[in-house]
Enzyme design. Structure first.
Site, short mmCIF file in Angstrom:
data_model
loop_
_atom_site.label_atom_id
_atom_site.label_comp_id
_atom_site.label_asym_id
_atom_site.label_seq_id
_atom_site.Cartn_x
_atom_site.Cartn_y
_atom_site.Cartn_z
N GLY A 15 -1.44 18.67 23.27
CA GLY A 15 -0.30 18.36 22.41
C GLY A 15 0.96 18.22 23.24
O GLY A 15 0.93 17.71 24.36
N GLY A 18 0.76 20.22 26.48
CA GLY A 18 -0.40 19.70 27.21
C GLY A 18 -0.11 18.35 27.86
O GLY A 18 -0.48 18.12 29.02
N LYS A 120 1.11 33.04 23.94
CA LYS A 120 1.62 34.42 23.74
C LYS A 120 0.58 35.34 23.10
O LYS A 120 0.62 36.55 23.28
CB LYS A 120 2.85 34.40 22.81
CG LYS A 120 4.09 33.85 23.43
CD LYS A 120 5.30 34.02 22.53
CE LYS A 120 5.41 32.95 21.49
NZ LYS A 120 5.79 31.64 22.03
N GLU A 147 3.56 32.99 32.83
CA GLU A 147 5.03 32.94 32.87
C GLU A 147 5.62 32.34 31.60
O GLU A 147 6.59 32.85 31.05
CB GLU A 147 5.49 32.13 34.09
CG GLU A 147 7.00 32.08 34.28
CD GLU A 147 7.57 33.43 34.68
OE1 GLU A 147 8.16 34.10 33.80
OE2 GLU A 147 7.44 33.82 35.85
N VAL A 150 6.86 33.83 27.82
CA VAL A 150 8.20 34.33 27.48
C VAL A 150 9.23 33.43 28.17
O VAL A 150 9.20 33.30 29.39
CB VAL A 150 8.42 35.79 27.95
CG1 VAL A 150 9.83 36.25 27.61
CG2 VAL A 150 7.39 36.73 27.33
N ALA A 152 9.69 30.12 28.18
CA ALA A 152 9.28 28.79 28.69
C ALA A 152 9.27 28.78 30.21
O ALA A 152 8.54 29.55 30.83
CB ALA A 152 10.18 27.70 28.11
N GLU A 212 9.88 25.71 13.75
CA GLU A 212 8.50 25.36 13.39
C GLU A 212 8.55 24.49 12.13
O GLU A 212 9.56 24.48 11.43
CB GLU A 212 7.71 26.65 13.11
CG GLU A 212 7.54 27.55 14.32
CD GLU A 212 6.68 26.95 15.41
OE1 GLU A 212 5.75 26.17 15.10
OE2 GLU A 212 6.95 27.24 16.60
N ASP A 223 7.97 35.76 16.42
CA ASP A 223 7.91 35.09 17.72
C ASP A 223 8.64 35.92 18.78
O ASP A 223 8.14 36.14 19.88
CB ASP A 223 8.54 33.69 17.60
CG ASP A 223 8.63 33.00 18.95
OD1 ASP A 223 7.58 32.74 19.56
OD2 ASP A 223 9.76 32.72 19.42
N LYS A 227 7.19 38.25 22.22
CA LYS A 227 7.75 38.22 23.58
C LYS A 227 8.16 39.62 24.03
O LYS A 227 7.95 40.00 25.19
CB LYS A 227 8.93 37.25 23.64
CG LYS A 227 8.52 35.80 23.41
CD LYS A 227 9.71 34.90 23.17
CE LYS A 227 9.26 33.48 22.81
NZ LYS A 227 10.36 32.61 22.41
N GLY A 345 10.95 23.95 24.84
CA GLY A 345 10.81 22.52 25.16
C GLY A 345 9.57 22.27 25.98
O GLY A 345 9.19 23.08 26.83
#
Length: 365
Positions: A15, A18, A120, A147, A150, A152, A212, A223, A227, A345
């Site tokens: 997605g 990806g 996550k 990494e 949390v 990005a 979302e 969310d 984290k 992002g």
């Protein structure tokens, strides 16, 4: 038989993240010819691309070929068998947020397959899963890096690990961990000017793609709680789950069970007065309200919710959808080590994944 200096890459999820990762992988493979990177498997939830003899798939046309593939994804135990039998070492890149894939990490790691992921769920699920993942990694020698789970692409996890591994004592972690919440509060309660109505800002954030599809998935605080769970565990606190500490939800009780995100947005203006009162109360103290997470290591307290900050505080002065994470430690004294920047992002999240892949390659090849 594959050359010794070859590493196979398997990808689950094609997605947003990806696709960005695949283009970064293509650049990486050209820039670093050794070890040679060979894509042996890629799948979405419905389609897959692979061959029984591990022939390398082309990075350039993988997505196009995948979209017209008639192969179904291997179920996870079969995929573990396939990757474990590969003629060279394998790194599995999980670009999903799937709980099912996360729960299979100990299986893959136990079979010698290294993992890099922004997922996550694997590291904020049950504490037993967390233990099983790292025990499987330690026993087989396969590596696991996350990494991007949390912040990005921000170096949050690697920084915390460096602090802990070099013997510093982390006393407190505090910050804005959600790009969505950062954007919302920076526009709802700016340090200068009056800001918009809460429901208007939520609607705007959704239209801009910051939330979302159902904004309640951001506003419930889960969310951020995930984290915080990951960071607390890395700091040495055995937090059981993201629901085992106080998490403030910004969803009005009456709207928790409405049928859809669209209906939620339609009815949200009726509840603007609640958030307006919160904002006004902060303004009367010369402060602004922000949605933050904090971990107090000494008292073992973890919490997520609204807090008031002086206008001069770094958290108050954030812009756009930036994240900010402050590490208070014995070495750094009263001035925390601060990490700040884009915390969401596709490109920056994929960068964190690619960076983790480079770390794994340096250790296994």
């Amino acid at each position: 038989m594959a050359a010794v200096n070859q590493v196979f890459i398997a990808i689950i999820g094609a997605g947003g993240v990806g696709k960005c990762f695949l283009s970064q992988l293509q650049v990486l493979a050209k820039r670093r010819p050794s070890p040679k990177l060979a894509l042996c498997y890629i799948c979405t939830s419905k389609k897959a691309l692979y061959s029984s003899d591990y022939s390398a798939l082309g990075f350039e046309d993988a997505l196009q070929t995948l979209s017209s593939s008639s192969q179904a994804p291997l179920d996870l135990p079969k995929l573990a068998d396939y990757l474990a039998a590969a003629p060279s070492k394998v790194v599995l890149v999980d670009n999903t947020s799937s709980e099912e894939v996360a729960e299979a990490y100990p299986l893959f790691l136990g079979r010698g397959v290294s993992i890099v992921t922004p997922n996550k769920k694997a590291f904020s699920g049950s504490y037993k899963l967390w233990q099983d993942i790292f025990e499987a990694s330690a026993s087989s020698g396969a590596k696991v890096y996350h990494e991007s789970s949390v912040g990005a692409g921000l170096p949050v996890i690697s920084t915390l690990k460096d602090l802990v591994d070099t013997g510093d004592e982390v006393t407190k972690i505090e910050g804005v961990f959600s790009g969505t919440m950062s954007f919302l509060f920076n526009s709802f309660a700016p340090t200068t000017g009056s800001g918009g109505k809460w429901s208007t800002e939520v609607k705007k954030a959704k239209e801009l793609g910051y939330t979302e599809p159902d904004p309640r998935d951001d506003l419930n605080g889960l969310d951020v709680a995930r984290k915080l769970t990951i960071l607390a565990r890395l700091a040495g606190l055995p937090v059981e789950s993201p629901t085992s500490f106080p998490v403030e939800s910004l969803i009005p009780n009456a709207l928790e069970s409405v049928a859809s995100g669209d209906e939620f947005l339609r009815k949200l203006p009726d509840f603007d007065s609640e958030m307006e009162r919160t904002k006004t109360a902060a303004e009367k103290e010369g402060k602004v309200v922000r949605f933050v997470g904090s971990i107090d290591v000494a008292t073992k307290q973890v919490k997520v919710g609204l807090e008031k900050f002086d206008l001069s505080h770094p958290i108050a002065a954030l812009k756009g959808s930036d994240n900010i994470i402050s590490f208070y430690t014995k070495r750094y004294g009263s001035n925390p080590l601060i990490i700040q920047g884009a915390g969401a992002g596709g490109e920056v999240t994929a960068m964190g994944v690619t960076s983790d892949l480079i770390k794994v390659l340096s250790q296994i090849s």
